[in-house]
Scaffold this motif. Structure first.
Motif, PDB file in Angstrom:
ATOM      1  N   THR A   1      -5.833 -12.141  -1.022  1.00 50.52           N
ATOM      2  CA  THR A   1      -6.051 -10.700  -1.151  1.00 50.52           C
ATOM      3  C   THR A   1      -5.127  -9.985  -0.175  1.00 50.52           C
ATOM      4  O   THR A   1      -4.996 -10.398   0.964  1.00 50.52           O
ATOM      5  CB  THR A   1      -7.515 -10.338  -0.823  1.00 50.52           C
ATOM      6  N   GLU A   2      -4.493  -8.944  -0.666  1.00 51.18           N
ATOM      7  CA  GLU A   2      -3.644  -8.120   0.185  1.00 51.18           C
ATOM      8  C   GLU A   2      -4.204  -6.710   0.207  1.00 51.18           C
ATOM      9  O   GLU A   2      -4.588  -6.168  -0.824  1.00 51.18           O
ATOM     10  CB  GLU A   2      -2.207  -8.103  -0.325  1.00 51.18           C
ATOM     11  N   THR A   3      -4.256  -6.137   1.398  1.00 49.74           N
ATOM     12  CA  THR A   3      -4.732  -4.770   1.566  1.00 49.74           C
ATOM     13  C   THR A   3      -3.568  -3.915   2.039  1.00 49.74           C
ATOM     14  O   THR A   3      -2.905  -4.244   3.017  1.00 49.74           O
ATOM     15  CB  THR A   3      -5.870  -4.711   2.605  1.00 49.74           C
ATOM     16  N   GLU A   4      -3.346  -2.824   1.337  1.00 50.55           N
ATOM     17  CA  GLU A   4      -2.265  -1.903   1.701  1.00 50.55           C
ATOM     18  C   GLU A   4      -2.899  -0.568   2.098  1.00 50.55           C
ATOM     19  O   GLU A   4      -3.712  -0.008   1.366  1.00 50.55           O
ATOM     20  CB  GLU A   4      -1.319  -1.699   0.518  1.00 50.55           C
TER      21      GLU A   4
ATOM     22  N   THR B   1      -5.658   0.225  -0.556  1.00 46.75           N
ATOM     23  CA  THR B   1      -5.590  -0.403  -1.864  1.00 46.75           C
ATOM     24  C   THR B   1      -5.732  -1.903  -1.676  1.00 46.75           C
ATOM     25  O   THR B   1      -4.994  -2.506  -0.892  1.00 46.75           O
ATOM     26  CB  THR B   1      -4.247  -0.091  -2.552  1.00 46.75           C
TER      27      THR B   1
ATOM     28  N   LYS C   1      -5.575  -5.605  -3.441  1.00 45.96           N
ATOM     29  CA  LYS C   1      -5.063  -6.329  -4.599  1.00 45.96           C
ATOM     30  C   LYS C   1      -5.412  -7.800  -4.455  1.00 45.96           C
ATOM     31  O   LYS C   1      -5.201  -8.393  -3.411  1.00 45.96           O
ATOM     32  CB  LYS C   1      -3.548  -6.180  -4.708  1.00 45.96           C
ATOM     33  N   ASP C   2      -5.963  -8.385  -5.530  1.00 45.05           N
ATOM     34  CA  ASP C   2      -6.262  -9.811  -5.566  1.00 45.05           C
ATOM     35  C   ASP C   2      -5.159 -10.507  -6.355  1.00 45.05           C
ATOM     36  O   ASP C   2      -4.774 -10.060  -7.438  1.00 45.05           O
ATOM     37  CB  ASP C   2      -7.615 -10.074  -6.222  1.00 45.05           C
ATOM     38  N   PHE C   3      -4.663 -11.623  -5.821  1.00 47.48           N
ATOM     39  CA  PHE C   3      -3.598 -12.381  -6.461  1.00 47.48           C
ATOM     40  C   PHE C   3      -4.084 -13.786  -6.769  1.00 47.48           C
ATOM     41  O   PHE C   3      -4.878 -14.363  -6.035  1.00 47.48           O
ATOM     42  CB  PHE C   3      -2.367 -12.466  -5.544  1.00 47.48           C
TER      43      PHE C   3
END
Length: 136
Positions: free
Chosen positions: A67-70, A94, A96-98
């Motif tokens: 998971t990345e949080t921007e 935001t 985003k799950d990868f």
């Protein structure tokens, strides 16, 4: 074309690979060839399941998830009727799950049935080279 250049294998010398058959079809050896000895030949596609390396099991494919949080920060400024400047800061996150799948290695082999009913490689020699992965 035959590759006669000897290269060092790209894996541990004590690695034992485990392959699973995916597909097989019977083939007929050309008349008069050294494979034309009456045995049943088949061409198989095998997928690498994993390997025992130093007695430890390692899966051939893997799935990665992260998971990345921007965080985006926006600053708006305005001047009111009295001439005073104001700033408003807005933060937006935001998430985003990868998910990434790493495919299994596959190989094509020519095999034959032995007198005892087991399948063995039709050729005793082989070629070891860099692994190539194909996404399905």
């Amino acid at each position: 074309m035959n590759d006669t250049i000897k290269t060092k294998a790209d894996y541990a010398p004590n690695e034992k690979k485990v392959w699973r058959p995916e597909f097989a079809t019977q083939v007929v050896a050309p008349h008069g060839s050294k494979l034309d000895d009456g045995t049943v030949l088949f061409l198989a596609i095998e997928s690498l399941q994993g390997a025992f390396i130093d007695g430890k099991w390692e899966e051939a494919d893997s799935n990665e998830e992260w998971t990345e949080t921007e965080t985006v920060t926006v600053t708006d400024s305005y001047t009111d009727a009295e001439g005073i400047e104001h700033s408003v800061v807005t933060k937006t996150e935001t998430v985003k799950d990868f998910h990434n799948e790493i495919p299994r290695s596959q190989r094509y082999v020519l095999k034959r049935f032995t007198e005892t009913g087991f399948a063995e490689n039709a050729f005793s020699s082989g070629y070891a080279g860099p692994r190539k992965y194909v996404k399905n």
